[in-house]
Motif scaffolding. Structure first.
Motif, mmCIF file in Angstrom:
data_model
loop_
_atom_site.group_PDB
_atom_site.id
_atom_site.type_symbol
_atom_site.label_atom_id
_atom_site.label_comp_id
_atom_site.label_asym_id
_atom_site.label_seq_id
_atom_site.Cartn_x
_atom_site.Cartn_y
_atom_site.Cartn_z
ATOM 1 N N ILE A 1 57.334 40.159 35.352
ATOM 2 C CA ILE A 1 57.905 41.211 36.181
ATOM 3 C C ILE A 1 57.201 41.203 37.530
ATOM 4 O O ILE A 1 56.100 40.667 37.648
ATOM 5 N N GLY A 2 57.837 41.781 38.554
ATOM 6 C CA GLY A 2 57.177 41.824 39.848
ATOM 7 C C GLY A 2 58.126 42.102 40.979
ATOM 8 O O GLY A 2 59.115 42.829 40.825
ATOM 9 N N THR A 3 57.791 41.505 42.138
ATOM 10 C CA THR A 3 58.601 41.674 43.341
ATOM 11 C C THR A 3 58.815 40.306 43.966
ATOM 12 O O THR A 3 58.024 39.377 43.764
ATOM 13 N N SER A 4 59.872 40.184 44.757
ATOM 14 C CA SER A 4 60.159 38.898 45.388
ATOM 15 C C SER A 4 59.629 38.883 46.817
ATOM 16 O O SER A 4 59.091 39.871 47.308
ATOM 17 N N GLY A 5 59.784 37.790 47.498
ATOM 18 C CA GLY A 5 59.316 37.652 48.871
ATOM 19 C C GLY A 5 58.031 36.850 48.961
ATOM 20 O O GLY A 5 57.419 36.480 47.952
ATOM 21 N N LYS A 6 57.602 36.602 50.219
ATOM 22 C CA LYS A 6 56.414 35.782 50.437
ATOM 23 C C LYS A 6 55.170 36.385 49.805
ATOM 24 O O LYS A 6 54.279 35.697 49.327
ATOM 25 N N LYS A 7 55.065 37.709 49.842
ATOM 26 C CA LYS A 7 53.910 38.385 49.250
ATOM 27 C C LYS A 7 54.280 39.026 47.920
ATOM 28 O O LYS A 7 53.702 40.033 47.513
ATOM 29 N N GLY A 8 55.242 38.423 47.260
ATOM 30 C CA GLY A 8 55.725 38.966 46.010
ATOM 31 C C GLY A 8 54.705 38.914 44.879
ATOM 32 O O GLY A 8 53.725 38.170 44.937
ATOM 33 N N ILE A 9 54.962 39.691 43.838
ATOM 34 C CA ILE A 9 54.084 39.779 42.668
ATOM 35 C C ILE A 9 54.811 39.180 41.482
ATOM 36 O O ILE A 9 56.023 39.416 41.290
#
Length: 665
Positions: A100-108
């Motif tokens: 689980i997490g977040t997207s993007g360059k600084k994603g988790i």
């Protein structure tokens, strides 16, 4: 391609309750690496992702991709998460890792599960995975699957994130008791045309039904409802915009008075109009502007109006919205100039990644019925009910599916209920075009069941009558306004018939109201409706009077209230006093006497003083509003001018009054 799923799973889990604590994926992408792109398909709320790449020849099954493993990427509306729910509905056990997490360059990317793929004995399963509550809002989930390790086609039907500690199991969100009696009755045998009826609206008294219908071109039709509940003598409505102006008139609302309607000119992108008839039976229209309205080719246009004419609800597909949302519900409120405010999204409790269609806002101004293929239901579009929780219009109760007596595997739309709450009307069909009108009776809830736990709206008061000239008793055309005395504000509008003077309004129970007719060159005589103790639907007949501005004219101030036995004005009196102030400011040559009267309870001297003090209290208010002292006088009459018997409470109430008399004009 074919959807591959177990019918038994759909029957059990097709009615997932959508909660603010549970959010289902609105978008799924196929494999980022490994197996190419598996089959991804959508049906209602489900986002199917299966290990299928191509179909075999006709009559043969679906092939599973030979490449494995694969990674599936799910996206969500942000939510702090401590539970993940995965529904595997075909050959479960192929999942090897979940992040689980977040997207993007600084994603988790936070791993919450890993393990070997292993075939399960069950044909399907709900996999609940837990982790500590995240300190960030999860927007993405990645699921790795080993398709080769588990025989057969492997398919995930839906994935959700949740902030709940307890294992979440999808369940049907229904009322405890059956909300309707018997089976729906098809009522449109008398309707013919290219397409089935839509946008149906039932008159407040339940005698007429109005609807859009395509019989060569889109137009509004109406029908009486016979004793058997069926449409009888279908006719072309006079509320249609003339064909030289519009080739497609859409119905937004029939106001409770039946003397006006809100329509759309659908051949013009569309424009909205309030339409009504003048004394010569000519159709008059006033264009209505809705700020922020966007005509989107992707969206089916659907709109409703509240019974008080103050709130507009519409389907919109707006640029900038998350990919999660397609056709969502927005609202706008009426402005002082008659147009409507900026459209505002009604929130994620109602709006989903599917389509929402407004059906009916009860005259209680709280209970909303809508159709959706995004909330879990029995078929394609189902009907749901939700209740407004505050005055922001963005906070709503958890939508409740109104049940399988109405909702089926077809498309149920355009649901409405009579003001009495006795019958519901709706459309149903396999397609949007091929649908019929149905009626069904609402069941009476058990005495111990709170109305909020039913599909019934809150009770309302239906008031009807005529607007009459006080001097001649002839009918008058006028605007009707009704005010909420506790908040000192106008909460609705209606219009009397230009020929008969007839009007109808509906008021939500539980409040104290003033209502009145307004017309040029007349003095308004307001009426009072104290509905604070009303707990069930009632109908009241009440004629409204307008008095000519003449010397000697006596006008009762029906919405002035005092503390018992005192001359202290209650706050609920402000609206009536403000209207009296406005009348004097608009008519500078008019001088008046404020006269106070009592019943026969108490002594004559004390009643005389009380009546005079109450008259003086009104004068004091007017003086505070810059009305010159030489234009108003106060006089108390005590027990000397009864207008009714004192033998009944009703008679005593009529005798306790404050009036004004026109002395000069």
């Amino acid at each position: 391609m074919k959807n591959i799923f177990l019918l038994s799973l759909i029957m059990i889990f097709c009615n997932l309750s959508i909660s603010q604590n549970v959010r289902w994926s609105y978008k799924v992408e196929g494999s980022i690496w490994g197996a190419g792109k598996p089959l991804v398909s959508t049906y209602r709320f489900w986002k199917y992702c299966g290990a299928v790449e191509v179909e075999d020849a006709v009559g043969e099954g679906l092939k599973k991709s030979e490449k494995s493993p694969a990674e599936l990427h799910y996206q969500f509306i942000p939510l702090k998460t401590q539970q993940l729910i995965i529904i595997e509905n075909y050959n479960p056990g192929a999942i090897t890792k979940v992040e689980i997490g977040t997207s993007g360059k600084k994603g988790i990317r936070q791993e919450i599960y890993s393990g070997k793929a292993k075939a399960e004995e069950k044909k399907y399963r709900i996999l609940n995975l837990f982790c500590p509550l995240t300190d960030y809002e999860v927007t993405d989930v990645w699921i790795s699957v080993d398709y080769k390790a588990v025989e057969g086609v492997n398919q995930i039907a839906a994935v959700a994130i949740s902030s709940l500690k307890e294992a979440y199991t999808p369940k049907i969100n229904l009322t405890a008791d059956l909300p309707f009696e018997g089976e729906p009755l098809n009522i449109n045998e008398d309707i013919t045309g290219e397409k089935g009826p839509s946008a149906l609206r039932v008159s407040a008294d339940g005698k007429y039904i109005f609807f859009d219908h395509n019989n060569g071109y889109e137009a509004i039709y109406f029908s009486m409802l016979g004793a058997d509940g069926k449409c009888k003598d279908v006719k072309y409505s006079s509320f249609n915009i003339p064909v030289e102006t519009s080739t497609a008139t859409g119905l937004v609302a029939i106001m409770p008075d039946l003397n006006s309607a809100i329509v759309s000119n659908m051949s013009k992108k569309p424009y909205y109009y309030e339409v009504y008839f003048d004394k010569k039976s000519r159709l008059k229209k006033r264009q209505i502007t809705v700020k922020g309205y966007l005509n989107n080719e992707n969206a089916n246009q659907n709109e409703i109006m509240s019974a008080d004419g103050n709130t507009f609800i519409i389907t919109q597909w707006r640029p900038g919205d998350l990919d999660a949302f397609h056709e969502d519900l927005y609202f706008a409120h009426r402005l002082p100039n008659g147009d409507f405010s900026e459209l505002t999204n009604m929130g994620t409790v109602i709006n989903t990644d599917g389509d929402e269609i407004p059906c009916f806002l009860s005259p209680d101004n709280t209970t909303l019925y809508f159709s959706s293929n995004g909330h879990m239901g029995f078929g394609d579009y189902d009907i749901f009910v939700t209740r407004r929780l505050d005055d922001t219009w963005t906070k709503w109760s958890e939508p409740v599916n109104i049940g399988s007596q109405i909702n089926t595997d077809e498309k149920e739309r355009y649901f409405t209920i009579t003001a009495s709450g006795e019958y519901a009307y709706f459309t149903k069909g396999k397609t949007i075009a091929e649908k019929d009108l149905y009626r069904i009776k609402l069941a009476k809830p058990k005495a111990e069941t709170p109305i909020i736990e039913t599909v019934r709206p809150n009770p309302v008061v239906l008031i009807s009558g005529r607007v009459l000239d006080k001097k001649t008793n002839l009918p008058l055309e006028s605007e009707i306004t009704f005010e909420l005395l506790s908040q000192n504000k106008t909460v609705g509008y209606a219009r009397s018939n230009s020929i008969t003077g007839e009007y109808t309004i509906t008021l939500p129970a539980g409040e104290n109201y003033s209502f009145r007719a307004v017309a040029d060159n007349y003095i308004t005589i307001s009426e009072n409706m104290d509905a604070t103790q009303i707990t069930e639907y009632i109908e009241i007949k009440r004629d409204l009077y307008l008095a000519p501005i003449e010397v000697g004219q006596i006008i009762r101030l029906n919405n002035i209230f005092f503390e018992t036995g005192k001359a202290d004005l209650k706050p609920e009196s402000n609206f009536e006093l403000e209207k009296l102030t406005a009348f004097l400011l608009d008519n500078l040559k008019v001088n008046i006497e404020i006269s106070g009267h009592t019943d026969n309870v108490g002594g004559e001297q004390s009643n005389m003083k009380l009546s005079e003090d109450r008259a003086k209290a009104v004068v004091t208010y007017l003086l505070s509003k810059s009305i010159p002292e030489n234009r108003i006088i106060a006089k108390g009459y005590g027990e000397t001018k009864f207008i009714a018997t004192n033998d009944t409470e009703e008679g005593k109430q009529l005798n306790r009054r404050v009036e004004f008399i026109i002395l000069t004009k």
